[in-house]
Every structure is written in structure tokens, then in C-alpha cells.
Design an enzyme around this catalytic site. Structure first.
Site, PDB file in Angstrom:
ATOM      1  CG  HIS A 195     -40.924  85.488  90.139  1.00  0.00           C
ATOM      2  ND1 HIS A 195     -40.609  86.806  89.908  1.00  0.00           N
ATOM      3  CD2 HIS A 195     -42.067  85.512  90.866  1.00  0.00           C
ATOM      4  CE1 HIS A 195     -41.502  87.582  90.472  1.00  0.00           C
ATOM      5  NE2 HIS A 195     -42.410  86.834  91.051  1.00  0.00           N
TER       6      HIS A 195
HETATM    7  P1  TYD Z   1     -39.565  90.528  92.482  1.00  0.00           P
HETATM    8  O1  TYD Z   1     -40.679  89.898  93.241  1.00  0.00           O
HETATM    9  O2  TYD Z   1     -38.617  89.601  91.757  1.00  0.00           O
HETATM   10  O3  TYD Z   1     -40.199  91.608  91.516  1.00  0.00           O
HETATM   11  P2  TYD Z   1     -40.298  91.700  89.923  1.00  0.00           P
HETATM   12  O4  TYD Z   1     -40.683  90.357  89.409  1.00  0.00           O
HETATM   13  O5  TYD Z   1     -41.333  92.748  89.671  1.00  0.00           O
HETATM   14  O6  TYD Z   1     -38.941  92.138  89.437  1.00  0.00           O
HETATM   15  O7  TYD Z   1     -38.748  91.433  93.493  1.00  0.00           O
HETATM   16  C1  TYD Z   1     -37.684  92.248  93.053  1.00  0.00           C
HETATM   17  C2  TYD Z   1     -36.699  92.395  94.210  1.00  0.00           C
HETATM   18  O8  TYD Z   1     -37.322  93.028  95.323  1.00  0.00           O
HETATM   19  C3  TYD Z   1     -36.142  91.061  94.710  1.00  0.00           C
HETATM   20  O9  TYD Z   1     -34.756  91.214  94.935  1.00  0.00           O
HETATM   21  C4  TYD Z   1     -36.822  90.845  96.021  1.00  0.00           C
HETATM   22  C5  TYD Z   1     -37.203  92.230  96.477  1.00  0.00           C
HETATM   23  N1  TYD Z   1     -38.476  92.222  97.208  1.00  0.00           N
HETATM   24  C6  TYD Z   1     -38.490  92.358  98.585  1.00  0.00           C
HETATM   25  O10 TYD Z   1     -37.438  92.483  99.240  1.00  0.00           O
HETATM   26  N2  TYD Z   1     -39.687  92.336  99.243  1.00  0.00           N
HETATM   27  C7  TYD Z   1     -40.861  92.181  98.587  1.00  0.00           C
HETATM   28  O11 TYD Z   1     -41.951  92.169  99.213  1.00  0.00           O
HETATM   29  C8  TYD Z   1     -40.831  92.046  97.139  1.00  0.00           C
HETATM   30  C9  TYD Z   1     -42.097  91.864  96.361  1.00  0.00           C
HETATM   31  C10 TYD Z   1     -39.620  92.052  96.505  1.00  0.00           C
END
Ligand code: TYD
Length: 133
Positions: free
Chosen positions: A46
Site C-alpha cells: 500500500h
Molecule cells: P496495515 O497498515 O495494512 O499493515 P501491514 O501493511 O503491515 O499489513 O494494517 C494492517 C491492519 O491493521 C489493517 O486492517 C488496519 C489495521 N490497523 C489499525 O487498525 N490501526 C493502525 O494504526 C494500523 C497501522 C493498522
């Protein structure tokens, strides 16, 4: 980017990242970390429209690949807790756990906001073209 100014002696080291400093060009509004991730797992996929982050691998080894959507792609291995990687907005990132149970600490400039995410690569490229125009 070197995270420390900090201190290091025979008892170990301390690493400091203060907001709005030469180390960190934003105020920290959120801190989170990812752990319990198996070796070889890929995350990320992303970009963010506005968010700025500092990524620190506080334990283990993690490869971060950054793509600016304009042909510049670079991979950085984070395996030193004294170092942090600044990731600005409009950067597509892929994050690979080179070592299981590595811990990725993230200092972020904004509170969590799902509408700030671009989770589709083609939408990311379209967003970059729109920015240029
Ligand atoms: P994401 O930022 O997509 O992490 P990665 O790229 O490491 O997989 O986040 C994963 C999930 O966690 C997504 O459903 C959103 C949730 N999330 C929160 O609820 N709060 C936050 O501060 C973060 C970073 C993620």
C-alpha cells in the site's frame, strides 16, 4: 538514516528519535509495531496519501522495498535498531520479514485513517499521475 543521537557504552545503547528534529521531520501522533511474523512473510502493499513514517527494525531483519510510482524502486534492509528509514507519502511499500519474529516499530505523523491508504497498485499509479498534473 541514523536514529541515534543516543548513547552507547559497555552496558548497551539507547536510541532517541524526537519529533520535528533532524532525525524526524514530523511530530509523532502514533506509534505501532508488528511482531509475531513468520520468516518470508510479505506485508505492506500500500501507499499513503499524506502519512509520513519512520520505520525501525528493533529486532531481526526486514527488507523494505519502496516504489515512487515513477520508476524509482529501491530495497533497503533494516537489521540495525540504531537505524530508521523515513518513508514519505505517495510511496508504495512492500515489507518482507527476512527473519521470523523480527519486530518493526513505526513512528507515524498521523492517527490511523483508512481513507489515507491506497491499497490498489493501479490506483496508486493513477494517484501519482494526478499529482503530476
Ligand atoms: P496495515 O497498515 O495494512 O499493515 P501491514 O501493511 O503491515 O499489513 O494494517 C494492517 C491492519 O491493521 C489493517 O486492517 C488496519 C489495521 N490497523 C489499525 O487498525 N490501526 C493502525 O494504526 C494500523 C497501522 C493498522
Amino acid at each position: 538514516m541514523q536514529c541515534c543521537p543516543g548513547r552507547s557504552d559497555s552496558d548497551g545503547a539507547i536510541c532517541v528519535a524526537e519529533g520535528m528534529s533532524s532525525v524526524l521531520p514530523f511530530e509523532i501522533k502514533r506509534v505501532y509495531y508488528s511482531y509475531g511474523v513468520k520468516e518470508g512473510i510479505l506485508r505492506g502493499f500500500h501507499a499513503h496519501k499524506k502519512l509520513q513514517q519512520l520505520l525501525i527494525c528493533v529486532y531481526g531483519s526486514i527488507e523494505v522495498t519502496l516504489d515512487d510510482g515513477r520508476g524509482m524502486i529501491e530495497s533497503i534492509i533494516l537489521d540495525n535498531p540504531a537505524n530508521g528509514l523515513y518513508v514519505g507519502p505517495s510511496t508504495w511499500r512492500t515489507i518482507k520479514w527476512l527473519k521470523g519474529n523480527s519486530v518493526l516499530l513505526v513512528l507515524a505523523s498521523e492517527h490511523y485513517d483508512e481513507s489515507d491508504y491506497i491499497r490498489d497498485y493501479n490506483n496508486f499509479l493513477a494517484w501519482r499521475i494526478k499529482q503530476e498534473g
